[in-house]
Design a protein around this motif. Structure first.
Motif, mmCIF file in Angstrom:
data_model
loop_
_atom_site.group_PDB
_atom_site.id
_atom_site.type_symbol
_atom_site.label_atom_id
_atom_site.label_comp_id
_atom_site.label_asym_id
_atom_site.label_seq_id
_atom_site.Cartn_x
_atom_site.Cartn_y
_atom_site.Cartn_z
ATOM 1 N N ALA A 141 -10.602 22.675 -9.873
ATOM 2 C CA ALA A 141 -9.885 24.155 -10.890
ATOM 3 C C ALA A 141 -11.328 24.701 -11.927
ATOM 4 O O ALA A 141 -10.891 24.519 -12.738
ATOM 5 N N GLY A 142 -12.077 23.868 -11.204
ATOM 6 C CA GLY A 142 -13.774 25.251 -11.697
ATOM 7 C C GLY A 142 -14.170 24.403 -13.689
ATOM 8 O O GLY A 142 -15.289 24.776 -13.675
ATOM 9 N N ILE A 143 -13.861 23.278 -13.493
ATOM 10 C CA ILE A 143 -14.406 22.313 -15.025
ATOM 11 C C ILE A 143 -14.634 21.243 -13.884
ATOM 12 O O ILE A 143 -14.357 20.234 -12.776
ATOM 13 N N SER A 144 -15.162 20.424 -14.755
ATOM 14 C CA SER A 144 -15.930 19.071 -14.348
ATOM 15 C C SER A 144 -14.839 18.152 -15.311
ATOM 16 O O SER A 144 -13.761 18.471 -16.365
ATOM 17 N N TYR A 145 -14.060 17.013 -14.100
ATOM 18 C CA TYR A 145 -13.926 15.949 -15.394
ATOM 19 C C TYR A 145 -14.427 14.622 -14.732
ATOM 20 O O TYR A 145 -14.597 14.498 -13.938
ATOM 21 N N ALA A 146 -14.145 14.119 -15.826
ATOM 22 C CA ALA A 146 -14.518 11.919 -15.299
ATOM 23 C C ALA A 146 -13.776 11.978 -14.276
ATOM 24 O O ALA A 146 -12.216 12.009 -14.434
ATOM 25 N N VAL A 147 -13.774 10.673 -13.530
ATOM 26 C CA VAL A 147 -13.857 10.594 -12.447
ATOM 27 C C VAL A 147 -12.174 9.309 -13.398
ATOM 28 O O VAL A 147 -11.009 8.559 -13.104
ATOM 29 N N TYR A 148 -13.045 8.293 -14.616
ATOM 30 C CA TYR A 148 -12.457 7.147 -14.687
ATOM 31 C C TYR A 148 -10.505 7.205 -15.041
ATOM 32 O O TYR A 148 -10.439 6.443 -14.478
ATOM 33 N N PRO A 149 -10.348 8.231 -16.060
ATOM 34 C CA PRO A 149 -8.933 8.559 -16.590
ATOM 35 C C PRO A 149 -7.961 8.186 -15.388
ATOM 36 O O PRO A 149 -7.075 8.032 -15.197
ATOM 37 N N PHE A 150 -8.648 9.061 -14.205
ATOM 38 C CA PHE A 150 -7.634 8.670 -12.764
ATOM 39 C C PHE A 150 -7.523 7.147 -12.497
ATOM 40 O O PHE A 150 -6.671 6.894 -11.763
ATOM 41 N N VAL A 151 -8.813 6.259 -12.898
ATOM 42 C CA VAL A 151 -8.209 5.302 -12.753
ATOM 43 C C VAL A 151 -7.015 4.853 -13.982
ATOM 44 O O VAL A 151 -6.444 4.020 -13.633
ATOM 45 N N GLN A 152 -6.845 5.319 -14.726
ATOM 46 C CA GLN A 152 -5.461 4.536 -16.130
ATOM 47 C C GLN A 152 -4.936 5.098 -15.376
ATOM 48 O O GLN A 152 -3.758 4.539 -15.293
ATOM 49 N N THR A 153 -4.224 6.457 -14.455
ATOM 50 C CA THR A 153 -3.582 7.028 -13.465
ATOM 51 C C THR A 153 -2.492 5.757 -12.609
ATOM 52 O O THR A 153 -2.253 5.852 -12.783
ATOM 53 N N GLY A 154 -3.665 5.319 -12.375
ATOM 54 C CA GLY A 154 -3.379 4.227 -10.952
ATOM 55 C C GLY A 154 -2.720 3.444 -11.531
ATOM 56 O O GLY A 154 -1.587 3.231 -11.364
ATOM 57 N N ILE A 155 -3.383 2.940 -12.246
ATOM 58 C CA ILE A 155 -2.508 1.764 -12.993
ATOM 59 C C ILE A 155 -1.330 1.891 -13.658
ATOM 60 O O ILE A 155 -0.559 1.566 -13.354
ATOM 61 N N ALA A 156 -1.139 2.594 -14.205
ATOM 62 C CA ALA A 156 -0.209 4.042 -14.822
ATOM 63 C C ALA A 156 1.038 2.992 -13.178
ATOM 64 O O ALA A 156 2.259 2.382 -13.628
ATOM 65 N N ILE A 157 0.968 3.826 -12.488
ATOM 66 C CA ILE A 157 1.463 4.071 -11.441
ATOM 67 C C ILE A 157 1.911 2.456 -11.362
ATOM 68 O O ILE A 157 3.264 1.942 -10.775
ATOM 69 N N VAL A 158 1.166 1.450 -10.690
ATOM 70 C CA VAL A 158 0.942 0.486 -10.283
ATOM 71 C C VAL A 158 1.605 -0.700 -10.923
ATOM 72 O O VAL A 158 3.412 -0.929 -10.485
ATOM 73 N N ILE A 159 2.316 -0.162 -12.313
ATOM 74 C CA ILE A 159 3.174 -1.212 -13.857
ATOM 75 C C ILE A 159 4.460 -0.743 -13.470
ATOM 76 O O ILE A 159 5.137 -1.050 -13.584
ATOM 77 N N GLY A 160 4.244 1.209 -13.067
ATOM 78 C CA GLY A 160 5.581 2.010 -13.307
ATOM 79 C C GLY A 160 6.488 0.909 -11.904
ATOM 80 O O GLY A 160 7.539 -0.025 -12.794
ATOM 81 N N THR A 161 6.020 1.140 -10.867
ATOM 82 C CA THR A 161 5.878 0.865 -9.793
ATOM 83 C C THR A 161 6.394 -1.030 -10.409
ATOM 84 O O THR A 161 7.535 -1.525 -9.214
ATOM 85 N N GLY A 162 5.616 -1.670 -10.419
ATOM 86 C CA GLY A 162 5.831 -3.066 -11.071
ATOM 87 C C GLY A 162 7.433 -3.396 -11.267
ATOM 88 O O GLY A 162 6.910 -4.053 -10.840
ATOM 89 N N LEU A 163 6.972 -2.909 -12.404
ATOM 90 C CA LEU A 163 8.001 -2.809 -13.452
ATOM 91 C C LEU A 163 9.540 -2.912 -12.705
ATOM 92 O O LEU A 163 10.556 -4.288 -12.488
ATOM 93 N N TRP A 164 9.133 -2.021 -11.813
ATOM 94 C CA TRP A 164 10.916 -1.169 -11.172
ATOM 95 C C TRP A 164 10.684 -2.198 -9.459
ATOM 96 O O TRP A 164 12.418 -3.258 -10.230
ATOM 97 N N LEU A 165 10.210 -3.115 -9.471
ATOM 98 C CA LEU A 165 10.170 -4.465 -8.406
ATOM 99 C C LEU A 165 10.353 -5.339 -9.119
ATOM 100 O O LEU A 165 11.798 -6.145 -8.928
ATOM 101 N N LEU A 166 10.275 -6.121 -10.012
ATOM 102 C CA LEU A 166 10.192 -6.439 -11.062
ATOM 103 C C LEU A 166 11.335 -6.821 -11.652
ATOM 104 O O LEU A 166 11.907 -7.852 -11.163
#
Lengths: 298, 248, 326, 431
Positions: A141-166
């Protein structure tokens, strides 16, 4: 339009960071009925471990990619080192006691760990930049973002689904659910509740440490970072409903987006948002969005 | 005799289960009624409905001519219906005396009073009196947790008696009391009631108790009253013998 | 001396009471000024802790009592800064009123809550106040807070150097008053209903009483104590800042409540005084690990003295009884 | 009958006790006035953050205190009197700090207290210092109201504060960007942040009224996640961004801002950074009214500074942060004041009051350069600003600043007896 996108993205970034921590907090409460104040210290421990191992092993002699492995390793390391110890030695004595006892015990552990960390790692800041700098940035959207925080997003999703499956797809999960439903009956059913408790708390500790480890590259790892995360995490857990993973996720996203919106439109409200939201939710829905209502029996 | 309690088409459904099924019933003033029935025949649900602990699916409850359907336990209690519980509901951390005094304070609507002592003389005397009459005099200063099961039962009744109800509902007052004590327990309770002729309804499994103390008996089965009449009639009734007493 | 304290010998209690009284009266004459100050603060905070304890007895954990502590403090601050109120008596009254009014309002909401939900909602409310105090910078001085300068007593300004003693005796006298109130409360129906509430809510309805009512009135009383304690400690510290409403402050109050014990209304005062000393000496003797020391002490209390320091009193009276028999 | 007996015994005991009380009371010696006999040592309490978020920030201050105490004692002490330091953690509530201050004076019997980074602690302690008649030097805290609104006899501050930092920041910015159109602030939401932004904004708007304020962002103290704030700043693209954030929050801001190009779009002004943070910064960031003192009195020209830096490096293996030089200003100030008082008294040891008299309106030299203590007990010093260059000093390992400007103390400090905001408003505004 762009502003909306920006707010959404910033909200997501904040939510991801917060979710990794609060997931553990709400999971521990769900199983052990303890609101773990020491969670913040474990978060700090994870960050320290990540940065420490990072500095120890990454003298530039290794490929930068290894730093992600280090972060991934340090979290379970902390979880396994700290989780069982705290649960076996201290917490297991207080399950039958009032909630306030749980609060205070973990409050005491928090005080001890804060100084413990200081005694082990000193007061000088630790840094582990590689994982952050390695990924560079992307325009949104016209401004620059660091990529790294989206790694956290990825992890958050993995954790969420992981816990749900568990919880919903494994034998352990079924046992956990029955322990949550009724301790006595679970014991009668021959479930090893003590083991469940230890494992559950260790998982929670692992998540806290994971949150810390993956926050480390974005910040400076130094004293006092533990206390910063506790109250926001409590707030989102309360908003979502104690013990509810999905609730925590919803709470994180709400807080994240509202906060971002505040920054863009009413910067003065930024700090208030989270508490007001918590207040409003608790007033109209005391058990939080997905919290279970405990019924009273004669 | 005027009816103190009138039940009209009272129905309670838990999901699929009909706990109470279209109950029609009148209790006359001054009666002592015993309710028998197997587990799950709806006896306790009936008490819970009358005292407002749960709301009926259909039907009305009139007490002393007033419709009390849907009132909270507090409101029902203040209108003059008291109940005791199958497993005693007491303030386990406090002494028998304190439990009784709290009940008195509740009756007097003094729960908010933060100044006058709870253990004021008038109330202490009244509490001591009721405890004596129930034979709890010498355990008055013991905490509930240290009382015998029978003692708890009696204390539970005491808490309902001090409310000076016009209708007393008791849920198995002698269950859990040793066989040799059970008559003793009932005698004390009813003696305590003697002066104030309170309409009494009690659920009981023990036929001896029913025979000895109830003037009228109701047999519950599957959430309905299958028999209603004098105790002898009920106990003679083949249906009752078959379904409730298991053809003893 | 508490209701139910029957059985322990009356004379012994009177003697001990008088002894303690004498000791407290004598403190400013015997001890260094910092001890006097520390005890003043401790007593002021003890009033707040008593408020927390009275709720704890009903199984209600207030994790936001810093709110009333701050309310009292800022009432004093504002009264001095904007209304030019100088007199101790008036200021203290205002502080107590501030606490009462806020509790009377929030109580309407909080009385519907129990256990952990009560704890969390009170936390949220106190954190909102914290943020507001910090936001309204021009009014409150933000995080730097407001300084609370010299005061008068019935229009008389205490002679130079005696301010501390005056404040000490004022706080001490008020503590006695609070103890009496607390004693009346604990012995009253309201006090007992709170205990009963913790044991069995259902039965409370079945003795024809409401559950919300005792909670509400106890909460208001506890808020009043919070305001009073806050005002007094602000007066002795000479400064009030938003951290008074921060969750860690509230945490300390609960901490001290358990530390002292919820059995008796005297316990918070014992607990508070001991706690202040423990804190100061752990800072003195382990400057690098004083938090760790505090944490360890709390753990020891939780695991070995679940009823707090007050358990010692029971042990003592048991010994006394044995001594009398022999 | 028996109880009667006991009652008698009881009253007897009571009477006895009361007697004892009075006896002791009468025998208690009233504390005599501070005797001016030369003590065998000066006991000084150093109150700085040893734990919590303030600890890394204050580390250099604590180290410097130890270093200078050793050096002074090695040189025979202050007029022959050796220093003994008592180092205390500043972490804790204001109430705790006030109680502790009293303990330090009345239990530890310290002769002076030096330290305090938190403004609320400074403000709370100042009146107590007067009450207990104890010389107290605030080394680091920056609330300009301390002496502008309060008047204290025993409290001094030997360091600069929010006014000189931010006035000089504004002046420097106007020199670097004479044609700036827009400014924005990103500050911790607490007193120091609010004050600093107010002063900076006022100065800029006074000197260049056409400047627009395009953003006033307030973040939680020490907040670590700046995603939304940086996005906001990137989208409004101000010419200048002002921030007094420090500690972990500043490091996080630098890291997250750098990758997102925050420092390329705008001239960013940091008033309160540490060395590690200066090193982390890209080229062209304005740094730092408070936090940077290497080229300010260049060790190559100022042997005093060189000696200090080398001694520090030798003892602690790294260079001190600004908190180190600020602590040096405090301890050397005390030294200078005592020695001056001794000279005035012709060699006799002075009382605290005489030391204070000697301290007022006096000047002394420090590694950072000359410090002058005004009659209101506030030190005024020159301020310095420069831009980060990405280069590191080969000898001292400091990041090198370029486009250095020094602003003389008189130009950036509120004149004695004036209120800061009125002072700024009183300037002639340039067209």
């Amino acid at each position: 339009m762009d502003t909306a996108t920006i707010i959404a993205v910033d909200g997501l970034v904040y939510a991801s960071w917060l979710f990794i921590v609060s997931a553990g907090l709400t999971f521990i409460f769900g199983v052990l009925r303890i609101l773990n104040i020491a969670h913040g210290s474990i978060y700090a421990l994870g960050a320290y471990m990540g940065a420490y191992l990072g500095n120890a092993f990454l003298g530039g002699r290794y490929p930068g990619a290894l730093s992600y492995v280090i972060l991934l390793v340090s979290a379970p390391l902390v979880g396994v080192l700290v989780g069982p110890v705290l649960e076996r030695i201290f917490l297991r004595h207080i399950y039958d006691k009032d909630e306030v006892v749980g609060l205070l015990t973990t409050f005491a552990l928090f005080l001890i760990l804060e100084d413990g960390i200081k005694l082990v790692w000193g007061i000088d800041p630790y840094f582990i930049d590689t994982p952050f700098s390695l990924l560079g940035n992307i325009p949104i959207a016209g401004i620059s973002y660091a990529v790294y925080p989206f790694v956290q997003t990825g992890i958050a999703i993995v954790i969420g689904t992981g816990l749900w499956l568990l919880i919903n797809r494994t034998r352990f999960g079924r046992q956990v659910t029955s322990v949550i439903a009724d301790r006595e009956i679970s014991v009668a059913m021959g479930i090893n509740v003590a083991r469940i408790n230890t494992v559950a708390f260790t998982i929670g500790a692992f998540l806290a440490a994971l949150g810390g480890a993956f926050a480390a590259p974005m910040i400076s790892v130094e004293p006092g970072m533990g206390i910063e995360v506790i109250v926001p995490a409590f707030a989102v857990v309360a908003i979502g409903g104690l013990g509810s993973i999905g609730g925590a996720a919803l709470g994180c996203i709400l807080v994240g987006v509202l906060r971002a919106a505040a920054v863009h439109f009413f910067p003065e409200l930024e700090m208030l948002v989270i508490y007001v939201l918590m207040f409003v939710v608790l007033v109209f829905r005391p058990q939080g969005f997905f919290g279970a209502v405990r019924l009273r029996r004669i | 005799m005027a009816a103190i309690l009138e039940i009209r088409n009272l129905t309670k459904r838990f999901g699929m289960v009909l706990a109470v099924d279209n109950l029609v019933l009148e209790i006359a003033e001054g009666e002592t009624v015993g309710i028998i029935g197997t587990n799950g025949s709806g006896k306790t649900t009936f008490l819970n409905l009358v005292t407002g602990y749960i709301l009926p699916t259909v039907g009305t409850i009139r007490f002393e001519g007033v419709d009390i359907t849907g009132l909270s336990p507090k409101q029902v209690t203040t209108r003059g219906i008291a109940r005791s519980f199958q497993n005693p509901q007491l303030f386990t951390g406090l002494t028998a005396m304190e439990n009784t005094l709290i009940a008195i304070a509740g009756r007097a609507g003094q729960a908010w009073d933060g100044w006058q002592p709870l253990k004021r003389r008038v109330w202490r005397e009244e509490a001591a009196d009721i405890l004596d009459r129930l034979g709890l005099g010498d355990v008055a200063e013991q905490t509930v947790s240290s009382l015998s099961e029978g003692g708890r039962k009696l204390l539970d009744v005491a808490l309902s008696l001090v409310l000076r109800p016009s209708l007393l509902l008791m849920d198995e007052p002698t269950s859990g009391v040793s066989v040799k004590d059970k008559f003793d327990v009932m005698d004390r309770v009813l003696r305590a009631l003697d002066e104030t002729r309170v309409t009494t309804v009690f659920i009981e499994h023990d036929m001896e108790i029913i025979e000895r103390y109830a003037q009228r008996a109701l047999a519950f089965d599957g959430g309905r009253v299958i028999a209603d009449g004098t105790v002898d009639a009920i106990l003679a009734d083949p249906v009752v013998r078959e379904s409730v007493l298991g053809a003893a | 001396m508490m209701a139910g304290g029957a059985g322990t010998p009356r004379l012994g209690i009177v003697a001990i009471g008088v002894l303690i009284l004498l000791i407290f009266v004598a403190i400013p004459l015997f001890f260094s000024q910092w001890v006097v100050f520390l005890v003043t603060i401790a007593l002021a905070k003890a009033m707040v802790v008593l408020g927390v304890v009275l709720l704890l007895r009903g199984g209600l954990i207030s994790f936001g009592h810093g709110l009333y502590f701050a309310a009292g403090g800022y009432a004093v601050g504002f009264a001095m800064r904007f209304l030019q109120v100088q007199d101790l008596v008036l200021l203290v009254a205002l502080a107590m009123i501030a606490g009462t009014v806020m509790a009377a309002l929030l109580g309407l909401l909080l009385r519907r809550y129990r256990g952990i939900f009560f704890a969390m909602l009170s936390l949220a409310v106190s954190m909102i106040l914290y943020t507001l105090l910090l936001k309204f910078y021009s009014l409150t001085g933000g995080t730097d807070g407001m300084s609370i300068h010299a005061f008068t007593v019935f229009g008389v300004r205490p002679a130079a150097g005696t301010t501390r003693q005056v404040l000490y005796y004022a706080v001490f006298a008020l503590s006695l008053g609070v103890l009496y109130l607390g004693h009346r409360f604990a012995a009253s129906p309201l006090g007992y209903f709170m205990k009963a509430l913790r044991d069995n809510e259902i039965r409370i309805e079945y003795v024809g009483a409401s559950i919300a009512q005792p909670i509400y009135f106890s909460y208001v009383f506890s808020g009043a104590l919070g305001g009073l304690g806050g005002g007094l400690s602000a007066l002795s510290v000479g400064q009030i800042s938003p951290e008074a409403a921060y969750w860690t402050t509230s945490g300390d109050f609960v901490f001290v409540a358990i530390f002292g014990g919820a059995q008796s209304i005297f316990a918070p005062f014992l607990g508070s005084v001991v706690f202040e000393f423990v804190k100061n000496y752990s800072v003195k003797f382990s400057p690098d690990a004083w938090q760790m020391t505090l944490g360890a002490v709390l753990l020891l209390i939780i695991f070995f003295l679940p009823d707090g320091l007050w358990s010692f009193k029971d042990a003592a009276s048991r010994l006394w009884a044995r001594w009398r028999r022999s | 009958m028996k109880t009667e007996m006991r009652w008698h015994r009881f009253y007897g005991a009571l009477a006895l006790l009361t007697l004892v009380v009075f006896a002791v009371v009468l025998s208690v010696p009233r504390d005599a006035a501070m005797a001016a006999a030369k003590p065998e040592r000066l006991k000084i309490a150093i109150v700085q953050f040893l734990s919590g978020a303030g600890a890394p920030h204050d580390a250099s201050a604590v180290n410097t205190a130890k270093l200078l105490a050793e050096k002074i004692n090695a040189d025979g002490g202050i007029d022959g009197v050796k220093l003994k330091l008592l180092i205390v953690d500043e972490a804790g509530s204001t109430a705790d700090k006030v109680t502790e201050f009293r303990r330090l004076v009345q239990d530890e019997k310290v002769d002076a207290v030096i330290g305090y980074t938190s403004s609320s602690h400074c403000l709370a302690v100042a009146p107590v210092a007067d009450e207990l008649k104890t010389l107290t030097i605030s080394a680091i805290c920056a609330n300009y109201r301390l002496f502008e609104q309060g008047k204290y006899k025993y409290m001094f501050r030997t360091s600069a504060h929010a006014v000189s930092e931010n006035v000089s920041a504004a002046l420097y910015v106007l020199q670097m960007k004479p044609d700036l159109k827009t400014i924005a602030g990103l500050n911790y939401d607490y007193a120091y942040g609010r004050d600093s932004w107010e002063i900076f904004k006022r100065t800029i708007l006074k000197l260049k009224p056409d400047v627009k304020v395009v953003g006033e962002l307030w973040v939680k103290f020490l907040a670590g996640n700046y995603s939304a704030e940086i996005s906001k700043l990137l989208s409004v693209k101000p010419d200048v961004i002002h921030s007094v954030n420090w500690g972990a929050g500043l490091t996080a801001l630098i890291k997250q801002g750098k990758t997102r190009g925050l420092f390329d779009k705008s001239l960013v002004v940091f008033t309160t950074g540490l060395l590690s943070q200066a090193k982390a910064l890209p080229k062209g960031v304005a740094f730092s009214g408070r936090g940077y003192h290497l080229q300010f009195s260049d060790p190559r020209k100022n042997p005093g500074n060189r000696a200090f830096l080398e001694a520090y490096k030798a003892k602690f293996g790294k260079m001190p942060d600004y908190t180190g030089t600020y602590m040096a200003q405090a301890i050397l100030g005390l030294k200078a004041a005592v020695e001056r008082a001794v000279r005035i008294k012709g060699g006799a040891w002075p009382t605290t009051e005489e030391i204070i008299a000697a301290f007022e309106s006096s000047g002394y030299d420090t590694p950072r350069g000359p410090v002058f203590i005004r009659a209101d007990h506030q030190a005024i010093t020159d301020s310095m600003w420069g831009l980060t260059s990405g280069k590191i000093d080969p000898v001292f390992g400091y990041p090198v600043l370029e486009k250095m400007r020094v602003f003389p103390a008189v130009q950036v400090n509120t004149p004695l007896g004036m209120k800061t905001l009125d002072w700024i408003d009183s300037w002639p505004s340039r067209k």
